[in-house]
Design a protein around this motif. Structure first.
Motif, PDB file in Angstrom:
ATOM      1  N   HIS A 149       0.827  -1.203   0.000  1.00 39.76           N
ATOM      2  CA  HIS A 149       0.000   0.000   0.000  1.00 39.76           C
ATOM      3  C   HIS A 149       0.867   1.262   0.000  1.00 39.76           C
ATOM      4  CE1 HIS A 149      -3.655   2.325   0.731  1.00 39.76           C
ATOM      5  NE2 HIS A 149      -2.947   3.028   1.598  1.00 39.76           N
ATOM      6  N   ASP A 165      -3.372   8.545  -4.961  1.00 38.43           N
ATOM      7  CA  ASP A 165      -4.107   7.285  -4.796  1.00 38.43           C
ATOM      8  C   ASP A 165      -4.490   6.632  -6.122  1.00 38.43           C
ATOM      9  OD1 ASP A 165      -4.209   6.601  -2.088  1.00 38.43           O
ATOM     10  OD2 ASP A 165      -5.504   8.336  -1.706  1.00 38.43           O
ATOM     11  N   THR A 168      -3.748   2.970  -5.497  1.00 37.28           N
ATOM     12  CA  THR A 168      -4.374   2.335  -4.320  1.00 37.28           C
ATOM     13  C   THR A 168      -5.903   2.325  -4.400  1.00 37.28           C
ATOM     14  OG1 THR A 168      -4.162   4.432  -3.133  1.00 37.28           O
ATOM     15  CG2 THR A 168      -2.481   2.762  -2.703  1.00 37.28           C
ATOM     16  N   ARG A 169      -6.482   3.194  -5.234  1.00 37.36           N
ATOM     17  CA  ARG A 169      -7.935   3.083  -5.408  1.00 37.36           C
ATOM     18  C   ARG A 169      -8.302   1.742  -6.042  1.00 37.36           C
ATOM     19  NH1 ARG A 169      -8.335   8.290  -6.210  1.00 37.36           N
ATOM     20  NH2 ARG A 169      -7.848   8.027  -8.406  1.00 37.36           N
ATOM     21  N   THR A 171      -6.731  -1.031  -5.455  1.00 34.55           N
ATOM     22  CA  THR A 171      -6.380  -2.156  -4.581  1.00 34.55           C
ATOM     23  C   THR A 171      -7.222  -2.224  -3.310  1.00 34.55           C
ATOM     24  OG1 THR A 171      -4.615  -0.838  -3.553  1.00 34.55           O
ATOM     25  CG2 THR A 171      -3.990  -2.240  -5.397  1.00 34.55           C
ATOM     26  N   GLU A 172      -8.285  -1.424  -3.229  1.00 36.53           N
ATOM     27  CA  GLU A 172      -9.211  -1.610  -2.105  1.00 36.53           C
ATOM     28  C   GLU A 172      -9.864  -2.972  -2.291  1.00 36.53           C
ATOM     29  OE1 GLU A 172     -11.998   1.692  -1.574  1.00 36.53           O
ATOM     30  OE2 GLU A 172     -10.243   3.010  -1.789  1.00 36.53           O
ATOM     31  N   ASP A 173      -9.814  -3.814  -1.254  1.00 33.05           N
ATOM     32  CA  ASP A 173     -10.249  -5.201  -1.384  1.00 33.05           C
ATOM     33  C   ASP A 173      -9.465  -5.898  -2.515  1.00 33.05           C
ATOM     34  OD1 ASP A 173     -11.680  -7.429  -0.648  1.00 33.05           O
ATOM     35  OD2 ASP A 173     -13.367  -6.993  -1.975  1.00 33.05           O
ATOM     36  N   GLY A 174      -8.168  -5.622  -2.548  1.00 38.29           N
ATOM     37  CA  GLY A 174      -7.305  -6.163  -3.608  1.00 38.29           C
ATOM     38  C   GLY A 174      -7.279  -7.692  -3.625  1.00 38.29           C
ATOM     39  N   ALA A 295      -8.407  -5.060  -7.104  1.00 36.79           N
ATOM     40  CA  ALA A 295      -9.563  -5.884  -6.742  1.00 36.79           C
ATOM     41  C   ALA A 295      -9.985  -6.730  -7.940  1.00 36.79           C
ATOM     42  CB  ALA A 295     -10.716  -4.987  -6.305  1.00 36.79           C
TER      43      ALA A 295
END
Ligand code: AKG
Ligand code: FE2
Length: 353
Positions: A149, A165, A168-169, A171-174, A295
């Motif tokens: 992250h 981000d 990282t947007r 990879t939320e619940d990646g 994700a």
């Protein structure tokens, strides 16, 4: 490759700040990370004492599991998920058998989750060998996930993106996953650990024991690199026998990090997915290869998408890559028998424009 070619090349090693908020020091570090990837294809991150303890527990759990009889280990497979055991010689890279023995850890999705009930490909509970093994691996995943992250935010800063981000947007619940690997000692007939390949996602974060065997290919000016995510451009086996390859000497308490295919795609090749391969040593070797990913239902687009509507739906990409890698696995057979790829068509159509 003979051992005299194993000239150790010192890699750059960085220490990560506890948080990345975009200050000047973060920007300077981000630029240095990007520069290291662009010159060497890889860098090292120092592990904290807590991270190192998690690494050692995961390696110990892997050693204990790998010591069990083959028949017992081979029972830990699933036709719902690619999580589970892969025996030595079962996996091939570019048509040749790899020596690696693997337990793959994919997201552990309970059987009553709506996505499992709706038959999403690759979704299901992990066939863990034991609760203790699951605990050790989940703790390790959490530790390296944190590193991933921060690295993605630093990468955005290092690339000069206004949107810290941007990665990282996704990879939320990646769909983070990992390969827990054992390599046998080299046999008289074969030194092949894993053939040259690239990995599929944003970042590859790896830990190795003190044995050694990993080689990476740095960027080579002018060299053609395949877009591994396209069916006709697999990087499997490419440049296997052509220099340059850098031997990644084992260093205590570090993680090695390099970009994967999605990073190459999003950056238009400014960051290349690093080809790597493993040669067997004179002793068995244990490693943990963690993949920090978007994700399952995320869509990756180029950072500068002027004039292109190209995108990668991550779940489709993951499923394609695993079906290509494991054509004979029960998981692949079930996806085909139940026409589960249709679900991916539907997810892709629903993907945000
Ligand atoms: O064992 C290593 O050092 C790397 C393993 C690897 O490349 C993989 O599992 O994809
Ligand atoms: Fe790999």
């Amino acid at each position: 490759m003979s051992s005299d070619q194993r000239t150790p090349t010192p890699l750059r090693t960085f220490r990560l700040p506890p948080t990345v908020d975009g200050n000047d020091a973060d920007i300077t570090l981000g630029r240095a990370l990007v520069a290291a990837w662009q010159s060497d294809g890889i860098f090292q991150i120092s592990a904290t004492a807590t991270q190192q303890a998690a690494t050692e527990r995961a390696l110990a759990a892997s050693r204990a599991f790998c010591g069990r009889p083959l028949e017992e280990k081979a029972a830990h497979v699933s036709d719902l998920t690619y999580s589970g055991y892969v025996a030595s010689g079962e996996e091939e890279t570019a048509g040749e058998r790899d020596g690696s023995e693997i337990f793959t850890v994919c997201p552990d999705i309970p059987a009553d989750d709506p996505r499992v009930i709706e038959r999403w490909p690759c979704h299901g509970p992990a066939p863990w060998p034991s609760p203790a093994y699951a605990r050790a691996m989940k703790d390790y995943l959490a530790a390296v996930g944190e590193i991933g992250h921060r690295l993605l935010r630093l990468t955005a800063l290092g690339l000069g993106l206004r949107d810290t981000d941007r990665f990282t947007r996704l990879t939320e619940d990646g769909w983070h996953h990992m390969r827990v690997l054992r390599f046998p000692p080299a046999a008289a007939t074969s030194e092949r650990g894993i053939g040259a390949h690239t990995d599929y996602g944003l970042l590859v974060i790896a830990a190795q024991d003190d044995v050694g065997g990993l080689y990476v290919r740095p960027p080579v000016p002018g060299e053609e690199r395949g877009r591994n995510w396209l069916p006709g451009e697999s990087m499997a086996g490419r440049y296997e026998h052509a220099e340059p390859w850098t031997y990644v000497a084992p260093v205590p308490a570090v993680f090695t990090v390099f970009p994967g295919d999605i990073m190459q795609f999003m950056t238009g090749g400014a960051l290349l997915s690093t080809p790597h391969k493993v040669r067997l040593a004179d002793r068995e070797r244990y490693t943990l290869a963690y993949f920090h990913e978007p994700a399952f239902n995320a869509v990756a687009r180029p950072l500068t998408d002027a004039g292109t509507d190209e995108f990668i739906h991550y779940g489709t990409h993951f499923t394609n890559m695993f079906m290509r890698c494991y054509p004979n696995r029960v998981t692949t057979a079930r996806i085909e028998a139940e026409g589960r790829l249709k679900i991916l068509d539907r997810l892709r159509e629903g993907a945000p424009a």
